[in-house]
Motif scaffolding. Structure first.
Motif, PDB file in Angstrom:
ATOM      1  N   ALA A  58      12.778  47.603  55.500  1.00 45.51           N
ATOM      2  CA  ALA A  58      13.919  46.734  55.214  1.00 45.51           C
ATOM      3  C   ALA A  58      15.119  47.576  54.809  1.00 45.51           C
ATOM      4  O   ALA A  58      15.004  48.772  54.523  1.00 45.51           O
ATOM      5  CB  ALA A  58      13.572  45.753  54.090  1.00 45.51           C
ATOM      6  N   LEU A  59      16.259  46.921  54.779  1.00 46.97           N
ATOM      7  CA  LEU A  59      17.471  47.549  54.268  1.00 46.97           C
ATOM      8  C   LEU A  59      17.375  47.478  52.741  1.00 46.97           C
ATOM      9  O   LEU A  59      17.728  46.488  52.134  1.00 46.97           O
ATOM     10  CB  LEU A  59      18.701  46.803  54.781  1.00 46.97           C
ATOM     11  CG  LEU A  59      20.045  47.491  54.692  1.00 46.97           C
ATOM     12  CD1 LEU A  59      21.093  46.711  55.420  1.00 46.97           C
ATOM     13  CD2 LEU A  59      20.457  47.869  53.315  1.00 46.97           C
TER      14      LEU A  59
ATOM     15  N   VAL B  63      25.200  58.375  53.918  1.00 48.40           N
ATOM     16  CA  VAL B  63      26.534  58.607  53.379  1.00 48.40           C
ATOM     17  C   VAL B  63      27.433  57.409  53.658  1.00 48.40           C
ATOM     18  O   VAL B  63      28.193  56.963  52.809  1.00 48.40           O
ATOM     19  CB  VAL B  63      27.150  59.902  53.962  1.00 48.40           C
ATOM     20  CG1 VAL B  63      28.578  60.090  53.501  1.00 48.40           C
ATOM     21  CG2 VAL B  63      26.296  61.092  53.620  1.00 48.40           C
ATOM     22  N   ASP B  64      27.346  56.901  54.861  1.00 50.55           N
ATOM     23  CA  ASP B  64      28.115  55.714  55.217  1.00 50.55           C
ATOM     24  C   ASP B  64      27.322  54.896  56.225  1.00 50.55           C
ATOM     25  O   ASP B  64      26.256  55.297  56.669  1.00 50.55           O
ATOM     26  CB  ASP B  64      29.491  56.064  55.771  1.00 50.55           C
ATOM     27  CG  ASP B  64      29.451  56.929  57.013  1.00 50.55           C
ATOM     28  OD1 ASP B  64      28.354  57.173  57.562  1.00 50.55           O
ATOM     29  OD2 ASP B  64      30.520  57.364  57.471  1.00 50.55           O
ATOM     30  N   GLY B  65      27.825  53.757  56.563  1.00 48.65           N
ATOM     31  CA  GLY B  65      27.159  52.861  57.500  1.00 48.65           C
ATOM     32  C   GLY B  65      27.185  51.454  56.950  1.00 48.65           C
ATOM     33  O   GLY B  65      26.979  51.242  55.755  1.00 48.65           O
TER      34      GLY B  65
ATOM     35  N   GLU C 128      24.607  46.459  59.351  1.00 48.11           N
ATOM     36  CA  GLU C 128      23.992  46.417  60.686  1.00 48.11           C
ATOM     37  C   GLU C 128      23.424  47.782  61.068  1.00 48.11           C
ATOM     38  O   GLU C 128      22.313  47.878  61.595  1.00 48.11           O
ATOM     39  CB  GLU C 128      25.033  45.964  61.717  1.00 48.11           C
ATOM     40  CG  GLU C 128      24.440  45.734  63.093  1.00 48.11           C
ATOM     41  CD  GLU C 128      25.451  45.173  64.081  1.00 48.11           C
ATOM     42  OE1 GLU C 128      25.351  45.534  65.258  1.00 48.11           O
ATOM     43  OE2 GLU C 128      26.326  44.381  63.666  1.00 48.11           O
ATOM     44  N   GLU C 129      24.155  48.845  60.799  1.00 48.84           N
ATOM     45  CA  GLU C 129      23.681  50.193  61.108  1.00 48.84           C
ATOM     46  C   GLU C 129      22.464  50.561  60.264  1.00 48.84           C
ATOM     47  O   GLU C 129      21.514  51.180  60.761  1.00 48.84           O
ATOM     48  CB  GLU C 129      24.794  51.217  60.886  1.00 48.84           C
ATOM     49  CG  GLU C 129      25.925  51.102  61.888  1.00 48.84           C
ATOM     50  CD  GLU C 129      27.135  51.925  61.501  1.00 48.84           C
ATOM     51  OE1 GLU C 129      27.760  52.487  62.423  1.00 48.84           O
ATOM     52  OE2 GLU C 129      27.462  52.008  60.291  1.00 48.84           O
ATOM     53  N   LEU C 130      22.476  50.157  59.005  1.00 43.68           N
ATOM     54  CA  LEU C 130      21.348  50.459  58.128  1.00 43.68           C
ATOM     55  C   LEU C 130      20.119  49.632  58.512  1.00 43.68           C
ATOM     56  O   LEU C 130      18.988  50.125  58.438  1.00 43.68           O
ATOM     57  CB  LEU C 130      21.728  50.229  56.666  1.00 43.68           C
ATOM     58  CG  LEU C 130      22.830  51.165  56.151  1.00 43.68           C
ATOM     59  CD1 LEU C 130      23.224  50.800  54.731  1.00 43.68           C
ATOM     60  CD2 LEU C 130      22.405  52.617  56.242  1.00 43.68           C
ATOM     61  N   ALA C 131      20.329  48.401  58.944  1.00 41.65           N
ATOM     62  CA  ALA C 131      19.209  47.586  59.435  1.00 41.65           C
ATOM     63  C   ALA C 131      18.608  48.237  60.677  1.00 41.65           C
ATOM     64  O   ALA C 131      17.383  48.243  60.857  1.00 41.65           O
ATOM     65  CB  ALA C 131      19.666  46.161  59.721  1.00 41.65           C
TER      66      ALA C 131
END
Length: 174
Positions: A30-31, A40-42, A45-48
């Motif tokens: 999961a996120l 660092v960033d995201g 949606e990118e982390l999911a």
């Protein structure tokens, strides 16, 4: 919380028949706060997508375990093709397990079909790469560069998205 459960096609058949999914060891992805901190960033949606990638890699291990269970002397082709499967579901109670990995969570019991939001499955074009990656996923985890490249090859394939109500049709078309 939206979780991503690694699975196999045979597990999808069981989900369709029984109406619930029993994750191996209760493991899902999961996120999580730990996953968010590890990037660092995201955006969400990118982390999911990172959590989905982890679940898809775990699916490779489940496919390997399924193939280990088949008798060695069997000359019959496998009943189901080798494809990564990830089940996206919405559940309320999970236990964060950052000690295992940043995206790992544990689910306390079965996940009902009504909690499933969607199903992600490889297309037929990924099968050869999946078969190769299944054989090499453990050595990739141990840092073997050639194995990492083979697993990376299958990760280049996008998983197809299926709505829950499409599950019976998806299984019928395999």
């Amino acid at each position: 919380m939206r979780i991503y459960l690694p699975a196999t096609l045979s597990m999808l058949v069981a989900l369709n028949e029984a109406g619930d999914f029993r994750p191996v060891g209760g493991t899902a992805f999961a996120l999580t706060p730990a996953l968010r901190e590890s990037y660092v960033d995201g955006d969400d949606e990118e982390l999911a997508e990172a959590a989905i990638r982890e679940a898809a890699r775990a699916s490779l291990r489940l496919i390997a375990a399924d193939s280990d269970d088949e008798p060695a002397e069997s000359t019959d082709p496998p009943a189901l093709p080798a494809r990564r499967v990830v089940i996206a579901a919405d559940v309320e109670a999970v236990k964060l397990r950052p000690d295992l990995d940043a995206a790992v969570v544990k689910v306390g019991g079965p996940v009902s079909l009504s909690a499933v939001a969607s199903i992600l499955v490889d297309g037929a074009d990924a099968e050869d790469k999946v078969i190769r990656a299944v054989a090499l996923v453990d050595s990739a985890d141990l840092g073997d560069e050639d194995s990492e490249l083979a697993v990376g090859d299958v990760e280049d394939f996008d998983l197809g998205w299926y709505a829950t109500q499409e599950l019976p049709f998806l299984l019928e078309l395999l």
